[in-house]
Design an enzyme around this catalytic site. Structure first.
Site, PDB file in Angstrom:
ATOM      1  N   ILE A  72      -3.816 -19.438  -2.819  1.00 47.08           N
ATOM      2  CA  ILE A  72      -5.147 -20.118  -3.465  1.00 47.08           C
ATOM      3  C   ILE A  72      -5.874 -18.958  -3.822  1.00 47.08           C
ATOM      4  O   ILE A  72      -6.526 -18.731  -4.742  1.00 47.08           O
ATOM      5  CB  ILE A  72      -5.597 -21.262  -2.709  1.00 47.08           C
ATOM      6  CG1 ILE A  72      -4.510 -22.203  -2.419  1.00 47.08           C
ATOM      7  CG2 ILE A  72      -6.976 -21.767  -3.393  1.00 47.08           C
ATOM      8  CD1 ILE A  72      -5.092 -23.699  -1.743  1.00 47.08           C
ATOM      9  N   CYS A 114     -15.805   9.486  18.268  1.00 50.26           N
ATOM     10  CA  CYS A 114     -17.141   8.551  18.313  1.00 50.26           C
ATOM     11  C   CYS A 114     -17.527   7.857  19.412  1.00 50.26           C
ATOM     12  O   CYS A 114     -17.939   8.375  20.645  1.00 50.26           O
ATOM     13  CB  CYS A 114     -16.633   7.662  17.123  1.00 50.26           C
ATOM     14  SG  CYS A 114     -18.348   7.050  16.330  1.00 50.26           S
ATOM     15  N   GLU A 156     -10.226  11.666  11.866  1.00 53.90           N
ATOM     16  CA  GLU A 156      -8.842  11.204  11.444  1.00 53.90           C
ATOM     17  C   GLU A 156      -8.851  10.653  10.363  1.00 53.90           C
ATOM     18  O   GLU A 156      -7.981  10.388   9.326  1.00 53.90           O
ATOM     19  CB  GLU A 156      -8.551   9.942  12.618  1.00 53.90           C
ATOM     20  CG  GLU A 156      -9.394   8.595  12.501  1.00 53.90           C
ATOM     21  CD  GLU A 156     -10.790   8.562  13.173  1.00 53.90           C
ATOM     22  OE1 GLU A 156     -11.141   9.848  13.503  1.00 53.90           O
ATOM     23  OE2 GLU A 156     -11.258   7.588  13.392  1.00 53.90           O
ATOM     24  N   GLY A 162     -15.579   7.736  22.020  1.00 49.81           N
ATOM     25  CA  GLY A 162     -14.969   8.468  22.992  1.00 49.81           C
ATOM     26  C   GLY A 162     -15.908   9.595  23.250  1.00 49.81           C
ATOM     27  O   GLY A 162     -15.972  10.345  24.472  1.00 49.81           O
ATOM     28  N   MET A 163     -16.608   9.979  22.118  1.00 45.78           N
ATOM     29  CA  MET A 163     -17.574  11.219  22.302  1.00 45.78           C
ATOM     30  C   MET A 163     -18.571  10.875  23.180  1.00 45.78           C
ATOM     31  O   MET A 163     -19.159  11.504  24.255  1.00 45.78           O
ATOM     32  CB  MET A 163     -18.066  11.900  20.913  1.00 45.78           C
ATOM     33  CG  MET A 163     -19.121  13.016  21.114  1.00 45.78           C
ATOM     34  SD  MET A 163     -20.828  12.213  20.907  1.00 45.78           S
ATOM     35  CE  MET A 163     -21.777  13.459  20.462  1.00 45.78           C
ATOM     36  N   HIS A 200     -15.599  10.860  12.511  1.00 49.37           N
ATOM     37  CA  HIS A 200     -14.069  10.420  12.753  1.00 49.37           C
ATOM     38  C   HIS A 200     -13.141  11.516  11.778  1.00 49.37           C
ATOM     39  O   HIS A 200     -13.023  11.179  10.654  1.00 49.37           O
ATOM     40  CB  HIS A 200     -14.186   9.032  11.803  1.00 49.37           C
ATOM     41  CG  HIS A 200     -14.560   8.112  12.706  1.00 49.37           C
ATOM     42  ND1 HIS A 200     -13.903   7.109  13.583  1.00 49.37           N
ATOM     43  CD2 HIS A 200     -16.169   7.384  12.701  1.00 49.37           C
ATOM     44  CE1 HIS A 200     -14.766   6.307  14.141  1.00 49.37           C
ATOM     45  NE2 HIS A 200     -16.097   6.565  13.663  1.00 49.37           N
ATOM     46  N   GLU A 232     -26.205   1.063  23.604  1.00 54.38           N
ATOM     47  CA  GLU A 232     -25.298  -0.199  23.118  1.00 54.38           C
ATOM     48  C   GLU A 232     -24.939  -1.062  24.156  1.00 54.38           C
ATOM     49  O   GLU A 232     -24.818  -2.064  24.088  1.00 54.38           O
ATOM     50  CB  GLU A 232     -24.235   0.482  22.437  1.00 54.38           C
ATOM     51  CG  GLU A 232     -23.137  -0.439  22.000  1.00 54.38           C
ATOM     52  CD  GLU A 232     -21.968   0.213  21.235  1.00 54.38           C
ATOM     53  OE1 GLU A 232     -21.857   1.431  21.043  1.00 54.38           O
ATOM     54  OE2 GLU A 232     -21.153  -0.710  20.652  1.00 54.38           O
ATOM     55  N   ARG A 238     -23.841   3.761  15.031  1.00 54.53           N
ATOM     56  CA  ARG A 238     -25.274   3.478  15.310  1.00 54.53           C
ATOM     57  C   ARG A 238     -26.110   4.117  15.993  1.00 54.53           C
ATOM     58  O   ARG A 238     -27.138   4.452  16.205  1.00 54.53           O
ATOM     59  CB  ARG A 238     -25.491   2.012  15.732  1.00 54.53           C
ATOM     60  CG  ARG A 238     -25.356   0.932  14.458  1.00 54.53           C
ATOM     61  CD  ARG A 238     -25.801  -0.360  14.983  1.00 54.53           C
ATOM     62  NE  ARG A 238     -24.893  -1.474  14.287  1.00 54.53           N
ATOM     63  CZ  ARG A 238     -25.253  -1.641  12.905  1.00 54.53           C
ATOM     64  NH1 ARG A 238     -25.993  -1.013  12.402  1.00 54.53           N
ATOM     65  NH2 ARG A 238     -24.451  -2.559  12.242  1.00 54.53           N
ATOM     66  N   GLY A 261       0.811  -1.269  -0.001  1.00 55.58           N
ATOM     67  CA  GLY A 261       0.067  -0.014  -0.117  1.00 55.58           C
ATOM     68  C   GLY A 261       0.912   1.112  -0.087  1.00 55.58           C
ATOM     69  O   GLY A 261       0.659   2.182  -0.554  1.00 55.58           O
TER      70      GLY A 261
HETATM   71  N1  GLN Z   1     -20.397   1.822  19.066  1.00 53.30           N
HETATM   72  C1  GLN Z   1     -20.563   3.079  18.913  1.00 53.30           C
HETATM   73  C2  GLN Z   1     -21.737   3.358  17.729  1.00 53.30           C
HETATM   74  O1  GLN Z   1     -22.092   2.460  17.344  1.00 53.30           O
HETATM   75  C3  GLN Z   1     -19.560   4.030  18.333  1.00 53.30           C
HETATM   76  C4  GLN Z   1     -18.898   3.497  17.066  1.00 53.30           C
HETATM   77  C5  GLN Z   1     -17.577   4.152  16.946  1.00 53.30           C
HETATM   78  O2  GLN Z   1     -16.715   4.657  17.746  1.00 53.30           O
HETATM   79  N2  GLN Z   1     -17.094   4.262  15.642  1.00 53.30           N
HETATM   80  O3  GLN Z   1     -22.580   4.467  17.727  1.00 53.30           O
END
Ligand code: GLN
Length: 561
Positions: free
Chosen positions: A173, A406, A534, A408-409, A532, A430, A487, A42
């Protein structure tokens, strides 16, 4: 904004028409790997693309992966590293991240194809009766579908050169149909319009004090058995290749001596384009493809970036709290974003990976006290949740710069709910479907989804930033777009309470009202995004959130001196 957009579209349209009209052929470069995996195909593909782009060519890179998953979205990061997400919401191989970071050009769904996707298409066509009673076989039906997909981006007329990286190692293979497709395509396209680069390893035997060419000879022989003669060998090595070794490789692998390219281990992947330039890989490629240009590669800004990266004037220690910390590839885009942001700040970012599970109220001080800033990483599932919450409480109360991405937030919202708003056992749906306070909730449109592949909120969404907030100062504008993969969402039923207590929603999706960014008013840097960032940081455009977070961590370090 608007007229610029239209002008760009018109320019692209005219360019495509011109290319179609003058029948400029797109050239195809295939990159295969031999001897062992993890040689950095890559990075070689991205480095070559960078050199060609720096000479003025329009280049894109695509990755064909031999595994049966439709995409890496359902793969555990321990299996295959991070799942990279494109603007159009494709869950892809992490190599696409390298392509974007090097080229600063967005990739898409079409840039990553797996065996699973190929077979799915062929089987769906078979069910629809498209093969008119014929026996459906690997050759020609699977190989035809591979060839069709290999040429999709080239046929748009947008690119001079399409580089295709084949995942896996020659001889596996599962990669056979891809190799066969390349053989057929080379024959169809001809040697002026296509070429094969084979990346191999030249191991060093310390006992003999010698570099060994035999594994490469065998790997090229395997390729020859499949009907492919590589045009260029890129040789990964720990030691310099002398002229004798180069001659030997050329002689036994039927390539020109200038097509034996040394790829010596480099201190940073960002050195590789310059190493390839020294080895004249770009010139050899252009000569073989009969492409001429007067332009020498313009790599000034790349060199400036590298210069700052290698000569930092400061240093910061940043903790990355996550659950997959044993495998740094799981956080590839985050670690690369810190490299871009470190260079922008002329600061060496020393990233310390901290297992979320190792943190609790008792140990959090010892583990975090030396850090200038803390990032809580994205992730899925409950493992390590309490550790992440402990870390966030610590940095919130001790005014240490915090950046949440994400999950983390979402954790920063849970922590604030539990410890500031006193919402007992506040949680994300979740982690606890029975929680009395689902401060992070399942989106309405996600409730009836049972299929796990490709069904999250994926890809680019707009966000409007409130004036006067930290986020606004960081981005320097009110309208942004960022990529998503999740999600669950901030539960707006709690928004008023949060804002009154000092955690404000500084970024909101204008269409849905979903919270995109939260920040604390009363903190030097406490910013977290549902998206994200990043995934959008590149060498040419380091992401402002990372750049500001590193700057804030540096300021924190200096203030404590
Ligand atoms: N698990 C969380 C969600 O689905 C955060 C996903 C993530 O950090 N990419 O909303």
């Amino acid at each position: 904004m608007y007229p610029v957009h239209i002008a760009e579209i018109v320019a692209l349209f005219l360019q495509v028409c011109y290319r179609k009209f003058t029948q400029i052929m797109t050239k195809y470069i295939f990159v295969t790997g031999g001897v062992t995996s993890s040689l950095g195909k890559g990075i070689i593909a991205a480095s070559l693309a960078k050199l060609l782009q720096a000479r003025g060519f329009k280049v894109t890179i695509q990755k064909f992966d031999p595994y049966i998953n439709i995409d890496p979205g359902t793969l555990n990061p321990y299996e295959h590293g991070e799942c990279y997400v494109t603007e159009d919401g494709a869950e892809t191989d992490l190599d696409l991240g390298h392509y974007e970071r090097f080229l600063n050009v967005a990739t898409s769904q079409a840039n990553n194809v797996t065996t699973g996707r190929i077979y799915k298409q062929v089987i769906e066509q078979e069910r629809a009766g498209a093969y008119l009673g014929k026996t459906v076989q690997v050759v020609p039906h699977i190989t035809d579908e591979i060839k069709r997909r290999m040429q999709l981006l080239g046929e748009t007329g947008e690119y001079d050169i399409v580089i295709t990286e084949l995942g896996g190692t020659v001889g596996d293979i599962e990669s056979l149909p891809f190799i066969e497709a390349v053989r057929q395509l080379r024959w169809e396209l001809g040697s002026n319009d296509s070429l094969v680069i084979h990346l191999t390893l030249i191991p060093y035997l310390a006992a003999a004090g010698e570099l060994k060419t035999k594994p490469t000879q065998h790997s090229v022989k395997t390729l020859l058995e499949y009907g492919i003669q590589p045009d260029i060998l890129v040789c990964r090595t720990e030691h310099k290749l002398n002229q004798d070794i180069r001659k030997k490789l050329a002689l036994f692998c039927n390539v020109n001596i200038n097509a034996v390219v040394e790829s010596i281990d480099a201190p940073t992947i960002y050195d590789v384009p310059l190493n390839m330039l020294k080895e004249q890989l770009d010139k050899t490629v252009l000569a073989k493809l009969k492409l001429s240009t007067k332009n020498e590669p313009d790599l000034e800004s790349w060199k400036t970036f590298l210069g700052k990266l290698k000569n930092p004037t400061n240093e910061v220690n940043i903790g990355l709290v996550g659950k997959y910390v044993e495998l740094p590839d799981a956080y590839k885009s985050i670690t690369e974003s810190f490299i871009h942001a470190g260079s922008a700040n002329e600061t060496k970012v020393k990233l310390k990976f901290i297992a979320a599970e190792s943190l609790d109220a008792e140990h959090v001080h010892d583990k975090l006290k030396h850090l200038d800033g803390v990032l809580v990483a994205p992730g899925f599932g409950e493992r390590g949740l309490e550790g992440k919450l402990a870390a966030i409480q610590y940095v919130r109360e001790h005014k240490i710069p915090f950046f949440g991405i994400c999950l983390g937030m979402q954790c920063s919202v849970i922590e604030f709910g539990r410890n500031v708003l006193k919402l007992k056992n506040a949680n994300s749906f979740e982690m606890d479907e029975k929680t009395k306070h689902p401060v992070i909730n399942l989106m309405e449109e996600q409730k009836n989804i049972t299929n796990m592949g490709g069904t999250m909120r994926l890809g680019a969404y707009d966000c409007e930033i409130k004036k006067g907030t930290k986020a606004h100062a960081i981005y320097g504008k009110a309208k942004i777009s960022e990529r998503h993969r999740h999600r669950y969402e901030f539960n707006n039923a709690y928004l008023k309470q949060y804002e009154e207590a000092g955690m404000i929603a500084s970024g909101i999706n204008p269409k849905t009202g979903l919270v995109e960014i939260v920040e604390l008013k009363d903190h030097p840097f406490f910013v977290a995004g549902q998206f994200h960032p990043e995934l959008k940081s590149t060498v040419a455009n380091p992401h402002p959130l990372f750049v500001s977070f590193v700057a804030a961590s540096l300021a924190n370090k200096k203030a404590l001196k």
